[in-house]
Design a protein around this motif. Structure first.
Motif, PDB file in Angstrom:
ATOM      1  N   LYS A 180      -4.285  -7.484  -7.698  1.00 12.41           N
ATOM      2  CA  LYS A 180      -4.299  -8.909  -8.206  1.00 12.41           C
ATOM      3  C   LYS A 180      -4.051 -10.278  -7.092  1.00 12.41           C
ATOM      4  CE  LYS A 180      -3.470  -7.049 -12.499  1.00 12.41           C
ATOM      5  NZ  LYS A 180      -3.896  -5.524 -11.974  1.00 12.41           N
ATOM      6  N   TYR A 181      -3.163  -9.685  -6.236  1.00 12.45           N
ATOM      7  CA  TYR A 181      -3.132 -10.632  -4.940  1.00 12.45           C
ATOM      8  C   TYR A 181      -4.454 -10.777  -4.331  1.00 12.45           C
ATOM      9  CZ  TYR A 181       1.926 -10.438  -5.166  1.00 12.45           C
ATOM     10  OH  TYR A 181       3.245 -10.820  -5.148  1.00 12.45           O
ATOM     11  N   LEU A 222       0.788  -1.023  -0.019  1.00 13.31           N
ATOM     12  CA  LEU A 222      -0.075  -0.028  -0.013  1.00 13.31           C
ATOM     13  C   LEU A 222       0.795   1.416   0.011  1.00 13.31           C
ATOM     14  CD1 LEU A 222      -2.589  -1.280   2.878  1.00 13.31           C
ATOM     15  CD2 LEU A 222      -3.245  -0.655   0.355  1.00 13.31           C
ATOM     16  N   LYS A 223       1.451   1.479  -1.181  1.00 16.84           N
ATOM     17  CA  LYS A 223       2.228   3.006  -1.240  1.00 16.84           C
ATOM     18  C   LYS A 223       1.371   4.145  -1.336  1.00 16.84           C
ATOM     19  CE  LYS A 223       5.120  -0.569  -3.446  1.00 16.84           C
ATOM     20  NZ  LYS A 223       5.326  -1.184  -4.797  1.00 16.84           N
ATOM     21  N   ALA A 224       2.147   5.177  -1.312  1.00 18.65           N
ATOM     22  CA  ALA A 224       1.463   6.503  -1.324  1.00 18.65           C
ATOM     23  C   ALA A 224       1.209   6.639  -2.917  1.00 18.65           C
ATOM     24  CB  ALA A 224       2.508   7.683  -0.872  1.00 18.65           C
ATOM     25  N   GLY A 225       0.051   7.071  -3.306  1.00 16.83           N
ATOM     26  CA  GLY A 225      -0.274   7.303  -4.780  1.00 16.83           C
ATOM     27  C   GLY A 225      -0.445   5.760  -5.625  1.00 16.83           C
ATOM     28  N   ASP A 226      -0.421   4.562  -4.711  1.00 19.62           N
ATOM     29  CA  ASP A 226      -0.585   3.391  -5.307  1.00 19.62           C
ATOM     30  C   ASP A 226      -1.851   3.465  -5.872  1.00 19.62           C
ATOM     31  OD1 ASP A 226       0.868   0.981  -5.420  1.00 19.62           O
ATOM     32  OD2 ASP A 226      -1.178   0.289  -4.729  1.00 19.62           O
ATOM     33  N   LYS A 227      -2.153   2.681  -7.131  1.00 20.31           N
ATOM     34  CA  LYS A 227      -3.527   2.440  -8.061  1.00 20.31           C
ATOM     35  C   LYS A 227      -3.748   0.960  -7.714  1.00 20.31           C
ATOM     36  CE  LYS A 227      -3.919   6.368  -9.998  1.00 20.31           C
ATOM     37  NZ  LYS A 227      -2.887   7.239  -9.418  1.00 20.31           N
ATOM     38  N   PHE A 228      -3.129   0.268  -6.839  1.00 20.50           N
ATOM     39  CA  PHE A 228      -3.425  -1.045  -6.420  1.00 20.50           C
ATOM     40  C   PHE A 228      -3.321  -2.072  -7.667  1.00 20.50           C
ATOM     41  CE2 PHE A 228      -6.733  -0.819  -2.779  1.00 20.50           C
ATOM     42  CZ  PHE A 228      -5.885  -0.142  -1.855  1.00 20.50           C
ATOM     43  N   LEU A 229      -2.292  -1.574  -8.675  1.00 17.72           N
ATOM     44  CA  LEU A 229      -2.124  -2.316  -9.686  1.00 17.72           C
ATOM     45  C   LEU A 229      -1.719  -3.773  -9.562  1.00 17.72           C
ATOM     46  CD1 LEU A 229      -1.807  -2.133 -12.716  1.00 17.72           C
ATOM     47  CD2 LEU A 229       0.682  -1.340 -12.693  1.00 17.72           C
ATOM     48  N   PHE A 230      -0.903  -3.822  -8.385  1.00 16.50           N
ATOM     49  CA  PHE A 230      -0.522  -5.318  -8.248  1.00 16.50           C
ATOM     50  C   PHE A 230      -1.229  -5.780  -6.953  1.00 16.50           C
ATOM     51  CE2 PHE A 230       3.287  -3.355  -9.860  1.00 16.50           C
ATOM     52  CZ  PHE A 230       3.631  -3.992 -10.743  1.00 16.50           C
ATOM     53  N   LEU A 231      -1.721  -4.946  -5.962  1.00 13.49           N
ATOM     54  CA  LEU A 231      -2.300  -5.468  -4.736  1.00 13.49           C
ATOM     55  C   LEU A 231      -3.612  -5.979  -5.258  1.00 13.49           C
ATOM     56  CD1 LEU A 231      -2.532  -5.682  -1.725  1.00 13.49           C
ATOM     57  CD2 LEU A 231      -3.468  -3.306  -1.761  1.00 13.49           C
ATOM     58  N   PHE A 241       3.172 -16.500  -5.851  1.00 16.85           N
ATOM     59  CA  PHE A 241       3.865 -15.101  -6.678  1.00 16.85           C
ATOM     60  C   PHE A 241       4.337 -14.227  -5.612  1.00 16.85           C
ATOM     61  CE2 PHE A 241      -0.703 -16.142  -7.959  1.00 16.85           C
ATOM     62  CZ  PHE A 241      -0.709 -16.867  -9.217  1.00 16.85           C
ATOM     63  N   PRO A 242       5.726 -14.707  -5.555  1.00 18.75           N
ATOM     64  CA  PRO A 242       6.517 -13.920  -4.610  1.00 18.75           C
ATOM     65  C   PRO A 242       6.806 -12.577  -4.972  1.00 18.75           C
ATOM     66  CG  PRO A 242       7.890 -15.729  -5.758  1.00 18.75           C
ATOM     67  CD  PRO A 242       6.345 -15.782  -6.005  1.00 18.75           C
ATOM     68  N   ASN A 243       6.764 -12.251  -6.368  1.00 16.13           N
ATOM     69  CA  ASN A 243       7.062 -10.858  -6.769  1.00 16.13           C
ATOM     70  C   ASN A 243       6.006 -10.326  -7.400  1.00 16.13           C
ATOM     71  OD1 ASN A 243      10.189 -10.848  -6.397  1.00 16.13           O
ATOM     72  ND2 ASN A 243      10.004 -12.640  -7.749  1.00 16.13           N
ATOM     73  N   GLU A 244       5.770  -8.961  -7.520  1.00 17.72           N
ATOM     74  CA  GLU A 244       4.501  -8.327  -8.208  1.00 17.72           C
ATOM     75  C   GLU A 244       4.551  -8.695  -9.327  1.00 17.72           C
ATOM     76  OE1 GLU A 244       5.596  -4.225  -7.015  1.00 17.72           O
ATOM     77  OE2 GLU A 244       4.421  -4.475  -5.073  1.00 17.72           O
ATOM     78  N   GLU A 245       5.622  -8.897 -10.225  1.00 18.98           N
ATOM     79  CA  GLU A 245       5.421  -9.010 -11.712  1.00 18.98           C
ATOM     80  C   GLU A 245       4.865 -10.410 -11.835  1.00 18.98           C
ATOM     81  OE1 GLU A 245       8.527  -8.409 -10.122  1.00 18.98           O
ATOM     82  OE2 GLU A 245       8.061  -6.289 -10.521  1.00 18.98           O
ATOM     83  N   ASP A 246       5.188 -11.327 -10.921  1.00 19.21           N
ATOM     84  CA  ASP A 246       4.550 -12.835 -11.224  1.00 19.21           C
ATOM     85  C   ASP A 246       3.125 -12.700 -10.854  1.00 19.21           C
ATOM     86  OD1 ASP A 246       7.236 -13.759 -10.720  1.00 19.21           O
ATOM     87  OD2 ASP A 246       7.150 -13.870  -8.751  1.00 19.21           O
ATOM     88  N   VAL A 247       2.780 -12.073 -10.144  1.00 23.14           N
ATOM     89  CA  VAL A 247       1.312 -12.011  -9.885  1.00 23.14           C
ATOM     90  C   VAL A 247       0.388 -11.173 -11.095  1.00 23.14           C
ATOM     91  CG1 VAL A 247       0.730 -10.170  -8.330  1.00 23.14           C
ATOM     92  CG2 VAL A 247      -0.795 -12.082  -8.242  1.00 23.14           C
ATOM     93  N   TYR A 248       1.160 -10.390 -11.492  1.00 22.53           N
ATOM     94  CA  TYR A 248       0.601  -9.327 -12.537  1.00 22.53           C
ATOM     95  C   TYR A 248       0.615 -10.159 -13.936  1.00 22.53           C
ATOM     96  CZ  TYR A 248       0.345  -5.432 -15.859  1.00 22.53           C
ATOM     97  OH  TYR A 248      -0.403  -4.574 -16.749  1.00 22.53           O
TER      98      TYR A 248
END
Ligand SMILES: [Zn+2]
Length: 270
Positions: free
Chosen positions: A167-168, A156-165, A234-241
């Protein structure tokens, strides 16, 4: 109708209903067809009209077998709902030509079949988009925090659009639905260009971040295991994406359409 004569010289052929079997698009189907048959040598011949009927019979048998609405079902459900073809087309955001074709034998895609059922069938549960529970923003935050704890980094980063979150969350919700018959968050997911995303995510991000995780139904052991399984897969954000983009369930959903939880069984990456 003008009599058709057997080309082998046996005289007039008879119009007969025939039970047929064939493999169509890889599916074994049986259907009733009409054709002219020579009473002497059993030779079959169709007409332009019977050819069209046969095509529809094949397409209906196929649709029955794979669980799609048939031409007749689409037409009778449409009429029972008081829709003209144009009104149904407008409600589904498709051209009237599509409705006409589906009602005369063209096979709709799975996502269009689902869209038809949403318009025409009362027994499609809105629950199918919320995983059998009410949306709980604090629980979304709690699950995000649980992923963060497992990964030891911030999602949950500042300005995050939940692009990866998103998908998790989607995988965790779908897996929970598949295993427990109930999602984790009650969130609806839309198929957007960047993959499955929380529906109306722009309006939800701030309230999710502001919600109080101390005031929320805690995760059961089984739910916790599901989150762990998704994290390990999916250990990395790219994996889940990337995995989410390989899912047919997402690929087949029209852009902006909600993804039903009932398709959780069709996920291939987890
Ligand atoms: Zn003949």
């Amino acid at each position: 109708m003008k009599a058709i004569h057997c080309p082998r010289g046996h005289g007039p052929m008879e119009l007969k209903k025939l039970h047929k079997e064939k493999t169509f698009k890889g599916v074994d189907i049986s259907y009733m067809g009409e054709a002219f048959v020579c009473p002497v040598c059993d030779l079959e011949a169709g007409t332009v009209q019977t050819a069209g009927d046969v095509q529809r019979a094949i397409s209906d048998a196929y649709r029955k077998k794979v669980g799609f609405l048939t031409s007749r079902e689409i037409k009778s459900l449409r009429e029972a709902n008081g829709f003209t073809q144009q009104q149904l087309a407008d409600a589904m955001n498709v051209g009237i030509a599509s409705i006409k074709r589906w009602e005369t034998g063209m096979i709709q895609s799975r996502s269009m079949d689902h869209a038809l059922r949403i318009q025409l069938q009362d027994d499609i549960q809105p629950d199918d988009y919320t995983g059998n529970r009410e949306i709980d923003l604090a629980r979304i935050k709690l699950i995000a925090k649980t992923f963060e704890r497992i990964f030891g980094k911030r999602l949950l980063k500042a300005g995050d659009k939940f692009l990866f979150l998103a998908k998790y969350l989607w995988y965790a919700d779908m897996l929970a639905f598949r295993r427990l018959g109930k999602g984790l968050t009650g969130a609806s997911y839309a198929a957007i260009t960047y993959g499955p995303q929380l529906n109306n995510y722009r309006d939800l991000i701030k309230p999710i971040k502001d919600s109080d995780v101390n005031d929320v139904e805690p995760l059961s052991e089984e739910e916790f295991r599901i989150i762990h399984q998704v994290a390990e897969k999916f250990p990395n954000e790219e994996d889940v994406y990337n995995a989410a983009h390989r899912e047919k369930v997402w690929q087949e959903s029209p852009t902006g359409a909600l993804i039903p939880y009932s398709r959780a069984n069709e996920l291939t990456e987890i």
